[in-house]
Write a protein that holds these residues in place. Structure first.
Motif, short mmCIF file in Angstrom:
data_model
loop_
_atom_site.label_atom_id
_atom_site.label_comp_id
_atom_site.label_asym_id
_atom_site.label_seq_id
_atom_site.Cartn_x
_atom_site.Cartn_y
_atom_site.Cartn_z
N MET A 1 0.87 -1.22 0.09
CA MET A 1 0.05 0.02 0.06
C MET A 1 1.07 1.33 -0.12
SD MET A 1 -3.63 0.36 2.17
CE MET A 1 -4.48 1.68 2.01
N GLY A 2 0.61 2.13 -0.70
CA GLY A 2 1.26 3.39 -0.94
C GLY A 2 1.32 4.49 0.19
N ASN A 3 1.65 5.51 0.01
CA ASN A 3 1.66 6.83 0.89
C ASN A 3 0.27 7.37 0.81
OD1 ASN A 3 2.47 9.28 2.20
ND2 ASN A 3 4.42 8.50 2.31
N GLU A 4 -0.62 7.31 1.73
CA GLU A 4 -1.89 7.64 1.89
C GLU A 4 -2.21 8.89 2.03
OE1 GLU A 4 -4.20 5.97 0.55
OE2 GLU A 4 -3.30 4.25 0.07
N ILE A 5 -1.86 10.14 1.24
CA ILE A 5 -1.89 11.36 1.67
C ILE A 5 -2.91 11.98 0.54
CG2 ILE A 5 -0.09 11.84 -0.10
CD1 ILE A 5 0.64 14.23 1.69
N SER A 6 -3.83 12.91 1.42
CA SER A 6 -4.95 13.41 0.67
C SER A 6 -4.55 14.71 0.00
CB SER A 6 -6.30 13.87 1.91
OG SER A 6 -5.74 15.12 2.53
N PRO A 7 -5.37 15.08 -1.08
CA PRO A 7 -5.13 16.35 -1.76
C PRO A 7 -5.03 17.34 -0.82
CG PRO A 7 -6.71 15.17 -3.04
CD PRO A 7 -6.61 14.46 -1.76
N THR A 44 5.40 17.32 -7.97
CA THR A 44 4.57 16.75 -9.02
C THR A 44 4.86 15.07 -9.03
OG1 THR A 44 4.43 18.48 -10.43
CG2 THR A 44 3.94 16.50 -11.51
N ASN A 45 6.21 14.84 -8.94
CA ASN A 45 6.82 13.35 -9.06
C ASN A 45 6.19 12.62 -7.73
OD1 ASN A 45 8.89 11.32 -9.91
ND2 ASN A 45 9.52 11.67 -7.74
N PHE A 46 6.39 13.30 -6.62
CA PHE A 46 5.89 12.62 -5.30
C PHE A 46 4.32 12.37 -5.50
CE2 PHE A 46 3.53 13.16 -1.36
CZ PHE A 46 4.09 11.77 -0.77
N TRP A 47 3.49 13.26 -5.93
CA TRP A 47 2.13 13.18 -6.12
C TRP A 47 1.85 12.17 -7.26
CZ3 TRP A 47 -1.90 13.89 -3.21
CH2 TRP A 47 -3.36 13.57 -3.93
N ASP A 48 2.21 11.89 -8.25
CA ASP A 48 2.22 10.70 -9.45
C ASP A 48 2.65 9.65 -8.80
OD1 ASP A 48 1.15 12.96 -10.88
OD2 ASP A 48 3.21 13.31 -12.17
N TYR A 49 3.52 9.52 -8.05
CA TYR A 49 4.02 8.24 -7.74
C TYR A 49 3.74 7.75 -6.13
CZ TYR A 49 6.50 8.11 -12.18
OH TYR A 49 6.58 7.99 -13.54
N ARG A 50 2.84 8.61 -5.53
CA ARG A 50 2.44 8.31 -4.26
C ARG A 50 2.17 6.83 -3.75
NH1 ARG A 50 -1.39 10.70 -6.60
NH2 ARG A 50 -3.67 10.36 -6.15
N ALA A 51 1.44 6.18 -4.85
CA ALA A 51 1.00 4.81 -4.69
C ALA A 51 2.09 4.03 -4.20
CB ALA A 51 0.15 4.50 -5.66
N GLN A 52 3.37 4.07 -5.11
CA GLN A 52 4.59 3.26 -4.96
C GLN A 52 5.03 3.70 -3.88
OE1 GLN A 52 3.80 4.69 -8.55
NE2 GLN A 52 2.32 2.99 -8.69
N GLY A 54 6.41 3.92 -0.28
CA GLY A 54 6.29 3.19 1.06
C GLY A 54 5.47 4.00 1.89
N PRO A 55 4.67 3.37 2.88
CA PRO A 55 3.76 4.19 3.74
C PRO A 55 4.34 4.92 4.80
CG PRO A 55 3.24 2.07 4.09
CD PRO A 55 4.22 2.14 2.77
N ASP A 56 5.64 4.35 5.26
CA ASP A 56 6.41 4.94 6.17
C ASP A 56 7.31 6.17 5.68
OD1 ASP A 56 5.61 3.03 8.04
OD2 ASP A 56 7.15 1.45 7.40
N THR A 57 7.34 6.33 4.43
CA THR A 57 8.28 7.50 3.93
C THR A 57 7.48 8.83 4.30
OG1 THR A 57 8.70 6.02 1.97
CG2 THR A 57 8.98 8.35 1.78
N VAL A 58 8.46 9.65 4.86
CA VAL A 58 8.20 11.03 5.16
C VAL A 58 7.89 11.89 3.94
CG1 VAL A 58 8.83 13.05 6.68
CG2 VAL A 58 9.35 10.84 7.50
N PRO A 59 6.78 12.39 3.67
CA PRO A 59 6.68 12.95 2.19
C PRO A 59 7.70 14.33 2.20
CG PRO A 59 4.51 12.70 3.50
CD PRO A 59 5.58 12.04 4.13
N GLU A 60 7.78 14.93 3.11
CA GLU A 60 8.82 16.16 2.87
C GLU A 60 10.23 15.86 2.65
OE1 GLU A 60 6.48 15.78 5.35
OE2 GLU A 60 7.48 16.48 7.30
N ALA A 61 10.68 14.75 3.33
CA ALA A 61 12.05 14.12 3.11
C ALA A 61 12.27 13.50 1.75
CB ALA A 61 12.26 12.93 4.16
N TYR A 62 11.06 12.91 1.26
CA TYR A 62 11.18 12.37 0.05
C TYR A 62 11.38 13.25 -0.89
CZ TYR A 62 9.66 9.86 -4.20
OH TYR A 62 9.48 9.10 -5.49
N ILE A 63 10.64 14.29 -0.83
CA ILE A 63 10.56 15.64 -1.78
C ILE A 63 11.97 16.24 -1.85
CG2 ILE A 63 9.41 17.63 -2.44
CD1 ILE A 63 6.60 16.61 -1.38
N MET A 64 12.41 16.49 -0.74
CA MET A 64 13.67 17.09 -0.43
C MET A 64 14.80 16.40 -1.39
SD MET A 64 15.30 19.69 0.87
CE MET A 64 16.32 19.99 -0.34
#
Length: 195
Positions: A1-7, A44-52, A54-64
């Motif tokens: 299951m991907g990173n469940e972040i709402s719009p 945009t990349n984070f949003w497009d690939y959020r389903a792939q 991991g749920p434990d990934t911190v979004p801001e760290a990933y984007i950074m």
């Protein structure tokens, strides 16, 4: 299951970190528009690939991390372009000097050699001192564009422009003395053993 972040959460994340990430990107790429594009692409990349992701990934760290990777790719591309451009100028100058050398080896070359040298000296004396210094540093001190820029406290882009200017004047000034330009360029590019 991907990173469940709402719009809504994504929008808040964007609002909170966009300017900070742009500032970080700008510190690497030294260009506002490019920094903004890099950050926009990273979000945009984070949003497009959020389903792939991991749920434990911190979004801001990933984007950074994405911002840093894109900055690195941009700088590598820029360095490669600069290296290619500098090599082209070096090759052009070597070809001109080879033409002068070829003419200097035959009787016609001996007749015109002093003329060619006089034109070359006149050309160098006709350009501003700063341009002359930049050209001589590039061609006879074997300094890179960056080293010349640092030596004279100017930008590498200005160094490139000044060298291009002198080479263009050389081509124009010596064209009547170098009728074999096309043949010599061919021989140089073919790596012939006769030169």
């Amino acid at each position: 299951m991907g990173n469940e972040i709402s719009p809504l959460e994504f929008g808040q994340l964007f609002t909170r970190y966009r300017d900070k990430f742009i500032s970080i990107a700008r510190s690497y790429v030294r260009n506002d528009a490019i920094a903004e594009d890099i950050v926009a692409e990273s979000f945009t990349n984070f949003w497009d690939y959020r389903a792939q992701i991991g749920p434990d990934t911190v979004p801001e760290a990933y984007i950074m991390q994405s911002v840093k990777n894109r900055c690195l790719n941009h700088l590598r591309d820029q360095a490669n372009r600069m290296r290619i451009q500098q090599k082209m100028h070096e090759d052009s100058y070597k070809a001109i000097m080879a033409e002068i050398g070829v003419l200097g080896k035959d009787e016609i070359g001996l007749i015109f050699r002093s003329d060619i040298e006089a034109i070359f000296k006149k050309l160098l004396s006709s350009v501003p001192e700063s341009t002359r210094n930049i050209f001589l540093a590039s061609r006879f001190e074997n300094l890179t564009y960056s080293e010349i820029a640092e030596k004279y406290d100017i930008s590498p882009r200005k160094v490139k422009r000044e060298i291009q200017h002198v080479l263009e004047i050389m081509r124009t000034s010596l064209k009547d003395y170098l009728p074999a330009t096309a043949i010599i360029f061919y021989l140089l590019s073919a790596g012939t053993k006769y030169l």
